[in-house]
Design a protein around this motif. Sequence first.
Motif, short mmCIF file in Angstrom:
data_model
loop_
_atom_site.label_atom_id
_atom_site.label_comp_id
_atom_site.label_asym_id
_atom_site.label_seq_id
_atom_site.Cartn_x
_atom_site.Cartn_y
_atom_site.Cartn_z
N UNK A 5 12.61 -0.23 -4.83
CA UNK A 5 11.19 -0.95 -5.12
C UNK A 5 10.37 0.54 -5.56
N UNK A 6 10.63 1.40 -4.83
CA UNK A 6 9.92 2.57 -5.30
C UNK A 6 10.15 3.22 -6.46
N UNK A 58 4.12 10.10 -6.56
CA UNK A 58 5.46 10.62 -7.23
C UNK A 58 5.24 10.81 -8.77
N UNK A 59 4.82 9.69 -9.25
CA UNK A 59 4.73 9.56 -11.04
C UNK A 59 3.67 10.85 -11.42
N UNK A 86 7.40 2.30 -13.44
CA UNK A 86 6.42 1.15 -14.04
C UNK A 86 5.14 1.95 -14.22
N UNK A 87 4.71 3.12 -13.39
CA UNK A 87 3.37 3.59 -13.66
C UNK A 87 3.58 5.12 -14.26
N UNK A 88 4.69 5.38 -14.34
CA UNK A 88 4.79 6.99 -15.05
C UNK A 88 4.20 6.73 -16.20
N UNK A 134 0.82 -1.16 -0.03
CA UNK A 134 0.06 0.02 -0.07
C UNK A 134 0.82 1.39 0.05
N UNK A 135 1.97 1.14 0.90
CA UNK A 135 2.87 2.36 0.91
C UNK A 135 3.46 2.65 -0.52
N UNK A 136 3.92 1.69 -0.99
CA UNK A 136 4.50 1.52 -2.44
C UNK A 136 3.41 2.17 -3.59
N UNK A 137 2.32 1.52 -3.38
CA UNK A 137 1.35 2.16 -4.63
C UNK A 137 1.16 3.66 -4.32
#
Lengths: 353, 262, 299
Positions: free
Chosen positions: B134-135, B76-77, B141-143, B67-70
């Motif tokens: 990971x971040x 950020x992205x 990955x999502x940018x 959850x934190x990562x997501x």
Amino acid sequence: MTQALTVQNLTAHYGATKVLEDLSLSVGKGELVSLLGASGCGKTTTLRLIAGFLEPTSGSIRLGDKDLTRLPAYKRDIGLVFQNYALFPHLSVLDNVGFGLKQRGVAPADREKRAKAMLERVGLAQLADRLPGALSGGQKQRVALARALVIEPPLLMFDEPLSNLDAKLRVDMRVEIRQLQRANGTTSVYVTHDQEEAFSISDRVAIMNAGRIMQFDTPETLYQRPANAFVARFVGFENLIPMKAVARDGATVTAEAAGGARLKLSQERFGEIADSFVLATRADGLAVSTDAKDEGIPATLGLRTYLGRAYQYQADSAAGQLIANGSLSAPLEPGAEAKLMPVPDQCCVLKPE
Amino acid sequence: MTSRINPLLILFAVLVYIFLMGPLIIVLGASVSDTTYLTFPPQGFSLRWFENIFAISAFKRTIITSLELAFLATGLALLVGIPAAYALNRYRIKLPSWLSTVFVLPILVPEIVLGFSLLKSVAVGMQTPIFLTLLVGHMLLVLPYCVRVVSASLASFDFSIEEAAVSLGSPPLKTFFTIVLPNVRSGVIAAFILAFITSINDVSTSLFLTGPGVSTLPIQILAHVEQFFDPTIASVSVLLMLLTVAVMAIVERTLGLTFLAK
Amino acid sequence: MKASKPRKAVNPGAARPRQLEENFMLKRFAGWWLAGPATLAVLVFLILPVAATIATTFGDDGGIFAPYIAFFNSGFRRAVLWRTIEISLATTAISLVVGFLTAYVVSKSPGKLKSLLIIAAVFPLLTGVVVRSFAWLIILGKNGILNNFLVGIGAISEPLSMLYTQGSVIVAMVYLFVPLMILTLVGVLENIPDDIVQASSSLGATPAATFRQVILPLAVPGLIVGAVLVFTGSFTAYATPQLLGGERQMVMGTLMYQRAMVSFDWVGASTIAAIMVVITVTVVLAMSRVARRLNPMAT
């Protein structure tokens, strides 16, 4: 007349392309000036430079005693009406109109009062709570106008404001715009490619081509006395006949067109005539005569069309394709030989191109 | 349009939808089964396997990490992606055309290759902490999604609206927040959701980047399945499905479900 | 762009030269300032690391292409590559047919039902790969639901070993990608104007003829897009082949993980990564070219 807007020697580039060259223009207080020309002539660039969305390469823009040249757009205090209205889709009509007042720190109550009053003036008070998406084209245009006027800007600019409306509405709206502008005495710059619109609405019109002003004058002068061949063609002078003065006798000049046809022109009536010039006329300015004794440009008549007030002929002459209007009483058949005679008051003598 | 379709085709489509829904229903059933092995239809009814998730500390930990990562990666992205999308549309003529290609290129790079490359260059090469690596991976990955989805939304935004606001005296940055952003709201929400879901579910990129003590939920599930084959995993899966449901509900609330149809 | 603080314009003359300079720099490079961070992130953390990975596969002691020669000399790794291609092609082909026919039905469904069907396709798509692969683990296992069912009805006497076969991987992959295909193709089919279809029937084409001669050709670009998505997705997949194929059905993704994290053969893993990138790029570029050529609506 005091000058409200003064544009001096403005030059602008898009990348390496020069889009505006040494353009100067001044607009008097309360005056409505149109910039008229085909797309790409630089009229919108000029407007965007004045509004502050583009930066000039050189030159200056002054509004009253304020130098705008390097001022950011949001500090210029210019009302703008956009071609596509550019209403804020997420704000109600009232908030759209109140937006500029809000930026100026007008208190909410006062803001609402003034926005409502302005909506009243454009006849949209009952739509104040709607979102712009629910309005018709004409209504959107009125909101855009109200939004620009409510900040009481020292300068109001229009960018093709009517081109998205249908023909009937266009005429109504331009009358309305002119009335509002007159009543407020707002100095205005109006950009359009529509000659009729520009002439009907403006005090003065600047006809532009290739980043330059070709002529800047009242609609009447532009229509009757174009200063050069470009403007002449633009305002509908179909016939531009290059001629040479071959003999001078007092005020009378004998001029010869290509093919050898000679005309005697009086400088009292045609104005000063140089040795080499262009005689410009509309179709109405060339009379059609079948009398062999008349002096004119011999031509063979071609297609005849009916205009209601006259017959119009496509005519072939040694001086080129000409268009002339003949009287309704004596229709002529294609193939007939005729003389085409310039009518003094309806002709202009211009410098050769 | 009500032109008739071949009934065989309709039957086929029905079977396809049974194929699509069946396995997820089976997981749901297996998760509430009162047995120590995975079975369907469920025998008895019990929520103990859900309780078991939180009894296993590795699951608790990785759920929080995921959850934190997501949230962080998506935030950020969007933080760098929205300005980029804005620039790509607003300054289209001034910026070189390869710039928008930069945000298409990641599609050509398999996620698993991205993960492995980040392991070599960043995790090992720069000795970054696991979570940070990971971040970075999830953000990358999502940018592209963020840039492209917001960009698509901005493509239909009429920038003369922005100019109108500026001409009325609104400074540029204020104009961006009061005029531009509200009008591309749906794009930003869609980007957020897409990015969030992609990050939460990611396996291929995270695979190489997890390490001792720090892992993500999907990686933890993979590890767990290798050793145990009890209904706990089914319960975790149901939790993830509930997350999907929640996300779809948010979409429904904010954008309307028709948005999903696009 | 910068929110210049509302500097009091009392003395514009004095402030002018400075402000001009500022505005000039900011405006001229505004696009770069805004796009910069994201661009830099992609360049530094994606392009560079991937390029570095690929770079390490060249210039080995044994000659510039040594890792590749080693890869293709190994019968096992060749077999993995072929298996991956086989699985990906099969997944793509099945997903195309299933997805297209279903998408056609969905696109023809009345409004309410259509949105329901679309949501029913979005739901699995948004549910993670691990969950969806795990579901098949329950179904196909030795004591799985399918075996129990088949034994229960007496169709088989012994449970079949369906797991860890090429078939199980393909089934799960198809399951993974069919929703994506349906959604892609519904979009494409909805974009085919109704009047074209009506024109076809008015000219005497039966529904089947219209489908084959009008709708199918118009959907080709969308089919290609869908096929590329599915092929590259299954070619580089990890979780599904790991869960349902295991060691017995190793594919490129699982082999790469095994080389890197079990054998610590980073050059070998990088070589596999490079091959994946090359194949992905080739397929995407080649197919987008084909799609452009085959696009009947292109002008």
